[in-house]
Design a protein around this motif. Sequence first.
Motif, PDB file in Angstrom:
ATOM      1  N   ALA A 147      -9.674 -11.140   0.842  1.00 52.27           N
ATOM      2  CA  ALA A 147      -9.795 -10.052   1.808  1.00 52.27           C
ATOM      3  C   ALA A 147      -9.934 -10.538   3.244  1.00 52.27           C
ATOM      4  O   ALA A 147      -9.705  -9.761   4.180  1.00 52.27           O
ATOM      5  N   ALA A 148     -10.317 -11.795   3.446  1.00 48.69           N
ATOM      6  CA  ALA A 148     -10.458 -12.328   4.799  1.00 48.69           C
ATOM      7  C   ALA A 148      -9.209 -13.053   5.276  1.00 48.69           C
ATOM      8  O   ALA A 148      -9.182 -13.550   6.409  1.00 48.69           O
ATOM      9  N   GLY A 149      -8.186 -13.122   4.453  1.00 44.23           N
ATOM     10  CA  GLY A 149      -6.954 -13.802   4.828  1.00 44.23           C
ATOM     11  C   GLY A 149      -6.085 -12.946   5.726  1.00 44.23           C
ATOM     12  O   GLY A 149      -6.446 -11.835   6.127  1.00 44.23           O
ATOM     13  N   GLY A 150      -4.904 -13.462   6.041  1.00 41.76           N
ATOM     14  CA  GLY A 150      -4.014 -12.754   6.950  1.00 41.76           C
ATOM     15  C   GLY A 150      -3.604 -11.389   6.456  1.00 41.76           C
ATOM     16  O   GLY A 150      -3.722 -10.376   7.167  1.00 41.76           O
ATOM     17  N   VAL A 151      -3.095 -11.295   5.219  1.00 41.82           N
ATOM     18  CA  VAL A 151      -2.695 -10.001   4.657  1.00 41.82           C
ATOM     19  C   VAL A 151      -3.926  -9.133   4.420  1.00 41.82           C
ATOM     20  O   VAL A 151      -3.933  -7.938   4.735  1.00 41.82           O
ATOM     21  N   GLY A 152      -4.995  -9.735   3.881  1.00 37.40           N
ATOM     22  CA  GLY A 152      -6.200  -8.974   3.600  1.00 37.40           C
ATOM     23  C   GLY A 152      -6.801  -8.351   4.839  1.00 37.40           C
ATOM     24  O   GLY A 152      -7.299  -7.213   4.799  1.00 37.40           O
ATOM     25  N   SER A 153      -6.786  -9.065   5.972  1.00 39.38           N
ATOM     26  CA  SER A 153      -7.358  -8.548   7.203  1.00 39.38           C
ATOM     27  C   SER A 153      -6.639  -7.286   7.672  1.00 39.38           C
ATOM     28  O   SER A 153      -7.272  -6.368   8.213  1.00 39.38           O
ATOM     29  N   ILE A 154      -5.327  -7.250   7.487  1.00 30.96           N
ATOM     30  CA  ILE A 154      -4.566  -6.047   7.839  1.00 30.96           C
ATOM     31  C   ILE A 154      -4.757  -4.972   6.780  1.00 30.96           C
ATOM     32  O   ILE A 154      -4.975  -3.798   7.095  1.00 30.96           O
ATOM     33  N   ALA A 155      -4.707  -5.362   5.508  1.00 25.50           N
ATOM     34  CA  ALA A 155      -4.792  -4.395   4.418  1.00 25.50           C
ATOM     35  C   ALA A 155      -6.124  -3.654   4.430  1.00 25.50           C
ATOM     36  O   ALA A 155      -6.182  -2.451   4.165  1.00 25.50           O
ATOM     37  N   GLY A 156      -7.224  -4.361   4.737  1.00 26.99           N
ATOM     38  CA  GLY A 156      -8.520  -3.707   4.768  1.00 26.99           C
ATOM     39  C   GLY A 156      -8.560  -2.585   5.782  1.00 26.99           C
ATOM     40  O   GLY A 156      -9.092  -1.487   5.509  1.00 26.99           O
ATOM     41  N   GLN A 157      -8.004  -2.841   6.959  1.00 29.86           N
ATOM     42  CA  GLN A 157      -7.980  -1.816   8.000  1.00 29.86           C
ATOM     43  C   GLN A 157      -7.057  -0.658   7.612  1.00 29.86           C
ATOM     44  O   GLN A 157      -7.366   0.511   7.853  1.00 29.86           O
ATOM     45  N   TRP A 158      -5.919  -0.977   6.980  1.00 30.09           N
ATOM     46  CA  TRP A 158      -4.984   0.066   6.569  1.00 30.09           C
ATOM     47  C   TRP A 158      -5.576   0.901   5.433  1.00 30.09           C
ATOM     48  O   TRP A 158      -5.429   2.126   5.404  1.00 30.09           O
ATOM     49  N   LEU A 159      -6.264   0.254   4.498  1.00 27.39           N
ATOM     50  CA  LEU A 159      -6.914   0.983   3.404  1.00 27.39           C
ATOM     51  C   LEU A 159      -7.971   1.939   3.939  1.00 27.39           C
ATOM     52  O   LEU A 159      -8.106   3.071   3.460  1.00 27.39           O
TER      53      LEU A 159
ATOM     54  N   LEU B 226       0.800  -1.226   0.000  1.00 23.29           N
ATOM     55  CA  LEU B 226       0.000   0.000   0.000  1.00 23.29           C
ATOM     56  C   LEU B 226       0.830   1.272   0.000  1.00 23.29           C
ATOM     57  O   LEU B 226       0.292   2.357  -0.272  1.00 23.29           O
ATOM     58  N   HIS B 227       2.131   1.157   0.308  1.00 23.03           N
ATOM     59  CA  HIS B 227       2.986   2.342   0.357  1.00 23.03           C
ATOM     60  C   HIS B 227       4.105   2.349  -0.679  1.00 23.03           C
ATOM     61  O   HIS B 227       4.676   3.407  -0.963  1.00 23.03           O
ATOM     62  N   GLU B 228       4.420   1.186  -1.234  1.00 27.96           N
ATOM     63  CA  GLU B 228       5.530   1.086  -2.180  1.00 27.96           C
ATOM     64  C   GLU B 228       5.062   0.580  -3.552  1.00 27.96           C
ATOM     65  O   GLU B 228       5.288   1.229  -4.575  1.00 27.96           O
ATOM     66  N   SER B 229       4.418  -0.588  -3.591  1.00 25.91           N
ATOM     67  CA  SER B 229       4.004  -1.169  -4.871  1.00 25.91           C
ATOM     68  C   SER B 229       2.988  -0.287  -5.577  1.00 25.91           C
ATOM     69  O   SER B 229       3.011  -0.132  -6.798  1.00 25.91           O
ATOM     70  N   PHE B 230       2.059   0.253  -4.816  1.00 28.03           N
ATOM     71  CA  PHE B 230       1.101   1.243  -5.308  1.00 28.03           C
ATOM     72  C   PHE B 230       0.820   2.167  -4.142  1.00 28.03           C
ATOM     73  O   PHE B 230       0.328   1.728  -3.107  1.00 28.03           O
ATOM     74  N   LYS B 231       1.143   3.427  -4.283  1.00 25.15           N
ATOM     75  CA  LYS B 231       0.987   4.372  -3.175  1.00 25.15           C
ATOM     76  C   LYS B 231      -0.475   4.809  -3.090  1.00 25.15           C
ATOM     77  O   LYS B 231      -0.919   5.702  -3.807  1.00 25.15           O
ATOM     78  N   VAL B 232      -1.193   4.139  -2.215  1.00 21.92           N
ATOM     79  CA  VAL B 232      -2.629   4.392  -2.080  1.00 21.92           C
ATOM     80  C   VAL B 232      -2.856   5.767  -1.464  1.00 21.92           C
ATOM     81  O   VAL B 232      -2.212   6.143  -0.480  1.00 21.92           O
ATOM     82  N   LYS B 233      -3.787   6.501  -2.046  1.00 12.23           N
ATOM     83  CA  LYS B 233      -4.147   7.812  -1.507  1.00 12.23           C
ATOM     84  C   LYS B 233      -5.652   7.891  -1.308  1.00 12.23           C
ATOM     85  O   LYS B 233      -6.413   7.064  -1.817  1.00 12.23           O
ATOM     86  N   ARG B 234      -6.068   8.886  -0.563  1.00 14.73           N
ATOM     87  CA  ARG B 234      -7.487   9.056  -0.266  1.00 14.73           C
ATOM     88  C   ARG B 234      -8.286   9.133  -1.572  1.00 14.73           C
ATOM     89  O   ARG B 234      -7.902   9.833  -2.504  1.00 14.73           O
TER      90      ARG B 234
ATOM     91  N   HIS C 154      -7.943   3.350   6.879  1.00 12.90           N
ATOM     92  CA  HIS C 154      -7.200   4.449   7.499  1.00 12.90           C
ATOM     93  C   HIS C 154      -6.671   5.428   6.456  1.00 12.90           C
ATOM     94  O   HIS C 154      -6.648   6.649   6.678  1.00 12.90           O
ATOM     95  N   LEU C 155      -6.284   4.918   5.281  1.00 13.51           N
ATOM     96  CA  LEU C 155      -5.754   5.769   4.216  1.00 13.51           C
ATOM     97  C   LEU C 155      -6.849   6.508   3.440  1.00 13.51           C
ATOM     98  O   LEU C 155      -6.547   7.371   2.620  1.00 13.51           O
ATOM     99  N   GLY C 156      -8.102   6.145   3.670  1.00 17.93           N
ATOM    100  CA  GLY C 156      -9.205   6.835   3.009  1.00 17.93           C
ATOM    101  C   GLY C 156      -9.548   6.313   1.636  1.00 17.93           C
ATOM    102  O   GLY C 156     -10.210   7.005   0.853  1.00 17.93           O
ATOM    103  N   ALA C 157      -9.141   5.089   1.323  1.00 18.49           N
ATOM    104  CA  ALA C 157      -9.464   4.495   0.032  1.00 18.49           C
ATOM    105  C   ALA C 157     -10.820   3.810   0.093  1.00 18.49           C
ATOM    106  O   ALA C 157     -11.323   3.466   1.164  1.00 18.49           O
ATOM    107  N   THR C 158     -11.420   3.606  -1.071  1.00 24.31           N
ATOM    108  CA  THR C 158     -12.603   2.764  -1.188  1.00 24.31           C
ATOM    109  C   THR C 158     -12.124   1.342  -1.416  1.00 24.31           C
ATOM    110  O   THR C 158     -11.542   1.034  -2.464  1.00 24.31           O
ATOM    111  N   ALA C 159     -12.342   0.472  -0.440  1.00 24.15           N
ATOM    112  CA  ALA C 159     -11.772  -0.875  -0.458  1.00 24.15           C
ATOM    113  C   ALA C 159     -12.840  -1.893  -0.830  1.00 24.15           C
ATOM    114  O   ALA C 159     -13.859  -2.019  -0.146  1.00 24.15           O
ATOM    115  N   ILE C 160     -12.595  -2.625  -1.920  1.00 21.07           N
ATOM    116  CA  ILE C 160     -13.465  -3.697  -2.380  1.00 21.07           C
ATOM    117  C   ILE C 160     -12.718  -5.005  -2.182  1.00 21.07           C
ATOM    118  O   ILE C 160     -11.583  -5.149  -2.653  1.00 21.07           O
ATOM    119  N   GLY C 161     -13.310  -5.944  -1.483  1.00 23.18           N
ATOM    120  CA  GLY C 161     -12.633  -7.205  -1.223  1.00 23.18           C
ATOM    121  C   GLY C 161     -13.385  -8.384  -1.786  1.00 23.18           C
ATOM    122  O   GLY C 161     -14.602  -8.340  -1.967  1.00 23.18           O
TER     123      GLY C 161
END
Length: 324
Positions: free
Chosen positions: A149-161, A132-140, A163-170
């Motif tokens: 989206a329910a996996g280990g990485v997805g569970s963290i990424a959803g919360q981080w997305l 979310l910060h290097e491969s693609f710099k997500v912005k609001r 926080h970053l103000g993105a519209t998150a589709i899982g």
Amino acid sequence: MPYAMTAPHPGGADVLTKVEIELPDLGAGEVLIRHTAVGLNFLDAYYRSGAYAWPVEKDLVVGSEAAGVIEKLGPGVTGWAVGDRVAYTVPTGAYASHRSISQDALVKVPNGVSDEDAASSLLKGLTAYYLLHESFKVKRGDRILFHAAAGGVGSIAGQWLSHLGATAIGTAGGAAKCDAARRSGFQYVIDYRSEDFVERVKLTTDGLGVDAVFDSVGADTYPGSLKCLKPFGTLICFGQSSGPIKNFAVSDLASGSFTVTRPVLFHYTRNRAWLEKAAAALFGMILSEKIERFAGETFPLDRVGEAHRKLERRETTGSVVLIP
């Protein structure tokens, strides 16, 4: 007696075998760690099965993240002390009660973060950070599609997305996993078992598509992931839980001037400054409760084969922790 779970050759989960080990002599810059919690990741299954090339000729100790306590310092170690609580993520070697490891791989586990939290979040959390910060710099305001989206990485990424103000589709499989993805911050969740995720993304974005797709599934989701992108969008492939993509051609990108990338966490963690920065960001998010503590089901380490079978059947939600 110290032990490790080793794989004598590539194969199914049943190849993982408990073997007693001797505590290793420490080289320059190494420490001895007694593990208290070990994370479970798809990366481990990739190595165990032979999907990823083995780094040893035989008797591979699988396992890519763990937390524990430093029990001994090797020559030349600085900045660490016996008794320090630490965590690390490296490609292999974590499925053991003890191990030696370079001090450069370690991060300190802060007060307020349990060993189970650290072992269940470090690899996945650092992965979410670089995605979310290097491969693609997500912005609001960005529209993002995140598979598994329910996996280990997805569970963290959803919360981080969130926080970053993105519209998150899982995407997730089944009602329970879809509910878990919603709890992790995904505003829109698609059940890939009963819905066409490409059509749902088009409806959700009014036909515009998403700015980026984060895809750790591979064969089952390509080329649908490309079809979800808006022009000049980015596809980030960071795993292959359903098998490798075999039908990719560079000409596929021409339909929308797309960008595709295949990043690897351990290329980032070689940079000590990056590792410290990313780990501090992750633990800061956990301590501030912007990312919930989500260490989930636990297994004794010597039953890791059972945990692998559940992981590969996609029957786990969040993160599984192995206890030596």
